[in-house]
Design a protein around this motif. Sequence first.
Motif, PDB file in Angstrom:
ATOM      1  N   ALA A  41      51.653  14.072   0.002  1.00 36.67           N
ATOM      2  CA  ALA A  41      51.954  13.133   1.086  1.00 36.67           C
ATOM      3  C   ALA A  41      50.722  12.819   1.927  1.00 36.67           C
ATOM      4  N   VAL A  42      49.920  13.835   2.222  1.00 36.54           N
ATOM      5  CA  VAL A  42      48.735  13.598   3.055  1.00 36.54           C
ATOM      6  C   VAL A  42      47.562  13.072   2.236  1.00 36.54           C
ATOM      7  N   GLY A  43      47.631  13.206   0.921  1.00 37.38           N
ATOM      8  CA  GLY A  43      46.536  12.718   0.082  1.00 37.38           C
ATOM      9  C   GLY A  43      46.569  11.230  -0.161  1.00 37.38           C
ATOM     10  N   GLY A  44      47.677  10.600   0.184  1.00 36.22           N
ATOM     11  CA  GLY A  44      47.820   9.171  -0.051  1.00 36.22           C
ATOM     12  C   GLY A  44      47.211   8.331   1.048  1.00 36.22           C
ATOM     13  N   PRO A  45      47.338   7.011   0.914  1.00 37.86           N
ATOM     14  CA  PRO A  45      46.763   6.103   1.907  1.00 37.86           C
ATOM     15  C   PRO A  45      47.446   6.245   3.259  1.00 37.86           C
ATOM     16  N   GLU A  46      46.695   6.036   4.325  1.00 37.23           N
ATOM     17  CA  GLU A  46      47.252   6.123   5.671  1.00 37.23           C
ATOM     18  C   GLU A  46      48.206   4.963   5.929  1.00 37.23           C
ATOM     19  N   GLY A  47      49.182   5.227   6.783  1.00 33.54           N
ATOM     20  CA  GLY A  47      50.134   4.184   7.130  1.00 33.54           C
ATOM     21  C   GLY A  47      51.548   4.720   7.130  1.00 33.54           C
ATOM     22  N   PRO A  48      52.509   3.863   7.425  1.00 31.40           N
ATOM     23  CA  PRO A  48      53.889   4.323   7.583  1.00 31.40           C
ATOM     24  C   PRO A  48      54.524   4.766   6.269  1.00 31.40           C
ATOM     25  N   MET A  49      55.512   5.646   6.417  1.00 30.00           N
ATOM     26  CA  MET A  49      56.237   6.221   5.292  1.00 30.00           C
ATOM     27  C   MET A  49      57.701   5.809   5.378  1.00 30.00           C
ATOM     28  N   VAL A  50      58.337   5.625   4.228  1.00 26.48           N
ATOM     29  CA  VAL A  50      59.771   5.377   4.177  1.00 26.48           C
ATOM     30  C   VAL A  50      60.410   6.417   3.265  1.00 26.48           C
ATOM     31  N   ASP A  51      61.504   6.998   3.739  1.00 24.38           N
ATOM     32  CA  ASP A  51      62.279   7.954   2.947  1.00 24.38           C
ATOM     33  C   ASP A  51      63.528   7.229   2.471  1.00 24.38           C
ATOM     34  N   ILE A  52      63.570   6.928   1.175  1.00 23.13           N
ATOM     35  CA  ILE A  52      64.637   6.110   0.594  1.00 23.13           C
ATOM     36  C   ILE A  52      65.833   6.991   0.247  1.00 23.13           C
ATOM     37  N   GLY A  53      67.006   6.658   0.800  1.00 23.16           N
ATOM     38  CA  GLY A  53      68.200   7.439   0.546  1.00 23.16           C
ATOM     39  C   GLY A  53      68.107   8.827   1.129  1.00 23.16           C
TER      40      GLY A  53
ATOM     41  N   ALA B 141      57.493  14.180   8.241  1.00 21.42           N
ATOM     42  CA  ALA B 141      57.044  13.556   9.484  1.00 21.42           C
ATOM     43  C   ALA B 141      56.637  14.610  10.509  1.00 21.42           C
ATOM     44  N   ILE B 142      57.401  15.694  10.594  1.00 20.31           N
ATOM     45  CA  ILE B 142      57.080  16.773  11.534  1.00 20.31           C
ATOM     46  C   ILE B 142      55.749  17.416  11.185  1.00 20.31           C
ATOM     47  N   VAL B 143      55.524  17.681   9.901  1.00 21.70           N
ATOM     48  CA  VAL B 143      54.337  18.422   9.472  1.00 21.70           C
ATOM     49  C   VAL B 143      53.092  17.542   9.455  1.00 21.70           C
ATOM     50  N   THR B 144      53.244  16.262   9.084  1.00 26.07           N
ATOM     51  CA  THR B 144      52.076  15.393   8.935  1.00 26.07           C
ATOM     52  C   THR B 144      51.815  14.505  10.150  1.00 26.07           C
ATOM     53  N   GLY B 145      52.839  14.235  10.963  1.00 26.38           N
ATOM     54  CA  GLY B 145      52.689  13.291  12.070  1.00 26.38           C
ATOM     55  C   GLY B 145      52.712  11.843  11.632  1.00 26.38           C
ATOM     56  N   ARG B 146      53.013  11.583  10.378  1.00 31.19           N
ATOM     57  CA  ARG B 146      53.016  10.208   9.864  1.00 31.19           C
ATOM     58  C   ARG B 146      54.273   9.467  10.352  1.00 31.19           C
ATOM     59  N   PRO B 147      54.141   8.222  10.818  1.00 31.45           N
ATOM     60  CA  PRO B 147      55.324   7.438  11.180  1.00 31.45           C
ATOM     61  C   PRO B 147      56.254   7.299   9.985  1.00 31.45           C
ATOM     62  N   CYS B 148      57.556   7.353  10.242  1.00 30.15           N
ATOM     63  CA  CYS B 148      58.507   7.398   9.139  1.00 30.15           C
ATOM     64  C   CYS B 148      59.757   6.591   9.459  1.00 30.15           C
ATOM     65  N   VAL B 149      60.220   5.837   8.469  1.00 28.48           N
ATOM     66  CA  VAL B 149      61.523   5.180   8.518  1.00 28.48           C
ATOM     67  C   VAL B 149      62.456   5.936   7.581  1.00 28.48           C
ATOM     68  N   LEU B 150      63.582   6.382   8.138  1.00 27.43           N
ATOM     69  CA  LEU B 150      64.618   7.038   7.347  1.00 27.43           C
ATOM     70  C   LEU B 150      65.612   5.971   6.915  1.00 27.43           C
ATOM     71  N   LEU B 151      65.662   5.693   5.621  1.00 24.91           N
ATOM     72  CA  LEU B 151      66.491   4.613   5.096  1.00 24.91           C
ATOM     73  C   LEU B 151      67.762   5.206   4.498  1.00 24.91           C
ATOM     74  N   GLU B 152      68.894   4.880   5.085  1.00 24.81           N
ATOM     75  CA  GLU B 152      70.165   5.473   4.661  1.00 24.81           C
ATOM     76  C   GLU B 152      71.261   4.408   4.653  1.00 24.81           C
ATOM     77  N   ALA B 153      71.931   4.277   3.502  1.00 25.35           N
ATOM     78  CA  ALA B 153      72.923   3.224   3.338  1.00 25.35           C
ATOM     79  C   ALA B 153      74.259   3.549   3.989  1.00 25.35           C
ATOM     80  N   THR B 154      74.601   4.814   4.138  1.00 28.98           N
ATOM     81  CA  THR B 154      75.889   5.206   4.708  1.00 28.98           C
ATOM     82  C   THR B 154      75.807   5.199   6.227  1.00 28.98           C
TER      83      THR B 154
END
Length: 244
Positions: free
Chosen positions: A75-87, A98-111
Amino acid sequence: MKHAERWPTTVDAESVRSALDAAGVPVSLEQAEALAHHADLVLAANERMNLTAIKDVQEFVELHIVDSVAAVHEAVGGPEGPMVDIGTGGGYPGIPLAIVTGRPCVLLEATQKKAGFLEEVVETVGLPGVSVVNARAEEYADASLGLFSLAVVRGVGELATVVELAAPLLRVGGWLLAYKGRPTTDELDRGARAAKLCGMAIRSERRYELPSGHQRVAIVYEKIAEPTVRLPRRPGMAAKRPLG
């Protein structure tokens, strides 16, 4: 991450910290407390909604918290920028990452019920860089093409499906981090065929064990070009008729 007041706890922060130390991912006490608080909220909410089949606390810590954070190096080895958690379900792996890396995150949940719970978690634990979107990945992608640098997917479906769901959300150069158990050769091959159509290419595949011996694979795909097929397809098509 704001400092949360003490709460009645089932999951012990020091136990979380020790488990992550054993997995080679040291965290601060504040981070461990936030991870434990999130876990407590999931376990409590599990009595009224289906968030996890795991109810034993020690098993929960390993198979949700440690499992989510074990791929933090990818996760930290990738390009900088926002993260999305799908499902994302109960918020794994997105909230721990998000807690460990501090990276901005969108939690995507259909329910809707689960998304509402996640909004409570974000507010209660104090995660200012984390937001919740109640939508299917295909619907969200229509308004969010190329918005993310990192997509994470855990327990959603086969590789061909998750590659397709992630591709339109990622910018070119962005990474998909897929958490798997032990995928078969056929699943890996189908994932590779879907990736080619989606402008993605496998970048790395790391096999590892959790402390209890559970086998895991962290697979990283990179978006190297725009898809050669029109994405996103209609909701549900990635699972019903995978491109691979």
